[in-house]
Enzyme design. Structure first.
Site, PDB file in Angstrom:
ATOM      1  CG  ASP A  81      -2.058   0.918   1.245  1.00 36.09           C
ATOM      2  OD1 ASP A  81      -1.961   1.825   0.214  1.00 36.09           O
ATOM      3  OD2 ASP A  81      -2.948   0.842   2.177  1.00 36.09           O
ATOM      4  CG  HIS A 134      -7.994   0.133  -4.670  1.00 32.94           C
ATOM      5  ND1 HIS A 134      -8.972   1.059  -4.057  1.00 32.94           N
ATOM      6  CD2 HIS A 134      -6.786   0.541  -4.240  1.00 32.94           C
ATOM      7  CE1 HIS A 134      -8.502   2.111  -3.405  1.00 32.94           C
ATOM      8  NE2 HIS A 134      -7.199   1.753  -3.518  1.00 32.94           N
TER       9      HIS A 134
END
Lengths: 413, 413
Positions: free
Chosen positions: A227, A321
């Site tokens: 991330d 995403h």
């Protein structure tokens, strides 16, 4: 010394971090000689975690561009009844003095005796960052100076916001690589606010410990996903322009400042973990093992949104995403995400109360968080596995220059 | 390398901890050569935190004598309706396999796909420890094998116990120097219990990060006090006798095991921090700065309970915590305390929800925790500043030997 100095410098040689080359800890007073540049050989490798120190003063507040620390506290306060502009300015003055001492590893001079919780430890990369929420300006008669960028964030369909854990007049972000150093700062700063402001909400977060991986790596979140790969880099030409309010901007007192969007994003881990690996990777658009995009390459390979797989379908799904958040999908919008994971045990329904304390920094939320979130709101496959439980937006003024306190240009400008 | 190897070996040269001398992390599989003894030179100093590994198998379970890690999770579970001895044994078999793999930094082989949360990281000194509560034995038809040492702890007047966060059929203690490694283990072990046992309570704690102090120091708690100076040392002649159940004891299946007393002790920090330094030191009987007893000397100087000050009064007050807990005041009772601090934000009443997850290890609670706590209950000056909010007592069997699973001697003995 083998590979040690290279790794140290890779991890610690960022411009904001210097090392105390000689550290002595006595009765909680850490004293040390500050070098102008990162020392190449700290006194002991084992105290690097403790001896790393971030300067308090500068064009920008600390806690924005430095690597996110292993421990974080987010604290929002509301002014107490009767406290106005004068009391708030006095609080920022006290907070500035205390934060500067704490970040230097010193015991703060204060009307209060020190709790002693951080005794023995070095500064441990402590950073303290202060911000103002929308409501602050009405309560202090400063509404005319409120930045238009502090307009309420638009509602998003995935929101399940808890008002009691959202917003706030004042915001304090604390980060440190030692839990007791971070908690010590939290108590010291909260006590300085006694009588002026009351805790509205407080959240605790964490990141990987320095040294837990064999080499510095992009963080992972509690879904197990790499991330932050696409975060703007300080070396990017437009980094400062995206993250910091320029001089001569509106309002002028925010020059060198930034806007922080804070979201408590709970992860529905029980649901997520039932999805097989391949399905998880399709939701994100990246390989879980190393973060490489499903369009090929390694973690840092640019995502190829046009790439098709052998079956003729897009390698990155339409609702992945990584596609929805790609700057190319959002008119170039980008923000600097500097988040902490959180885990507050289990909820009454048996699900883990865990997820991300998402903190995003940008010069203008309308060109950073808002367009990206709007896009996510409409078509992000990840939405099924997360809940936005709290939200706040703060104006974080520029760094205190010599002799200044944080926010002085707002109060006295 | 200067002082590095000496410090490394001081911190890591405890017998239970070895280093992976060559670590390679790939797709979450950490592979490494295990040396028989602590390596004097790890591959990189920065990965020491990550590469340190505690062996799973041995006479005792891990997580008892090793230094307490930076992150801890305590998890209690109750057997699900319908789950009995057979299902519990199968769960311990799964848990053993998973814990052994996790502590080696490997992805556990399991019917479940791995969450990936610990990918990239080394074992990070992970330990996993399993225990059985009093109620476990009735629910599995093993009441005849219940140790008499698991008799309920006597009530203490300072108790304000929350039954929902006390006791439990099964207990798992997880510790690691990286937060994601610890959380990864928590999720993996909880998922392995699905269908067999349900979470009863779960608490998160922390300790100082390795390297935050210039040299290894005794821990501090959130009152700022040095905590643990008088802990029995592994080099003490009677250490094993105090901490571990001997072979041939009662019951035989507990040979090599220990009893863990777990107490959630909230600190009334707002009250405590209002007490001036001198008053705090009088309550404890030690100097805050360095932990030296008020009877003189340095931290490790034995407390002189008979010493009088210039005013003729005892240097250590009659109700000082250090006097009441001194083994000399308790017929020699001693336990090994290996606690974590906790901080779960602020309570509804505005006070910090913070304190100590007290974990004490002893061969027999009636000769360890109980007499000390009885004494504290009657006359400890510290009692005014703490609340015992949860309590549990677990039988922690000996370590799994080669081919065994944890608790096998209970189930199959």
């Amino acid at each position: 010394m083998g590979v040690l100095p290279a790794l140290l410098s890779e991890r610690l040689g960022v411009p904001q971090v210097t090392l105390l080359s000689e550290v002595s800890v006595e009765d909680g007073q850490v004293t040390g000689r500050r070098d102008g540049a990162a020392a190449t050989e700290p006194p002991t490798a084992l105290s690097t975690v403790g001896s790393s120190r971030v300067p308090f003063r500068g064009d920008h507040q600390p806690g924005i561009t430095e690597p996110a620390q292993a421990h974080g506290h987010l604290l929002a306060l509301d002014l107490a009844p009767g406290a106005g502009r004068k009391e708030a300015a006095a609080l920022l003055r006290r907070w500035t003095r205390t934060a500067e001492a704490l970040m230097a590893g010193e015991t703060p001079a204060s009307r209060l005796h020190d709790t002693g919780i951080a005794l023995d430890a070095g500064p441990s990369s402590l950073t303290v960052t202060f911000g103002f929420g929308r409501t602050f300006f009405d309560r202090t008669g400063l509404a005319a100076r409120r930045p238009s960028a502090l307009a309420p964030l638009p509602p998003f369909s995935a929101d399940e916001l808890d008002a009691g854990r959202s917003d706030g007049d004042l915001w304090v972000q604390i980060g440190a690589d030692d839990a007791l150093v971070a908690f010590h700062a939290l108590r010291a700063l909260q006590r300085e606010a006694d009588g002026t402001a009351r805790v509205r909400w407080q959240m605790n977060g964490f990141n990987r410990s320095p040294g837990a991986t064999a080499a510095p790596r992009t963080a992972r979140n509690l879904m197990g996903q790499v991330d932050g790969t696409n975060n703007p880099k300080e070396t990017d030409e437009d980094f400062r322009q995206r993250v910091f309010v320029p001089a001569g901007g509106d309002p002028e007192w925010m020059a060198g400042g930034s806007y922080a969007v804070v979201r408590r994003i709970r992860m529905l881990l029980d649901d997520w973990e039932r999805v097989p690996l391949e399905g998880q990777e399709k939701v994100i658009g990246r390989r879980k093992s190393d973060g490489a995009p499903l369009s090929g390459g390694s973690e840092t390979t640019p995502v190829d949104l046009d790439k098709r797989g052998p079956d003729g379908n897009p390698a990155i799904a339409a609702d992945a995403h990584v596609r929805v958040t790609a700057p190319a999908s959002n008119g170039g919008a980008a923000m600097l995400r500097r988040s902490f994971s959180y885990h507050d045990g289990f909820r009454d329904d048996g699900a883990p109360d865990a997820g991300l304390l998402f903190v995003a920094w940008q010069a203008d939320p309308m060109r950073g968080f808002v367009p990206v979130q709007r896009k996510l709101d409409r078509g992000d496959a990840l939405s099924r596995f997360i809940r936005h439980e709290a939200s706040a937006l703060f104006a974080v003024p520029g760094g205190a220059r010599k002799g200044e306190y944080v926010g002085q240009r707002l109060f006295e400008g």
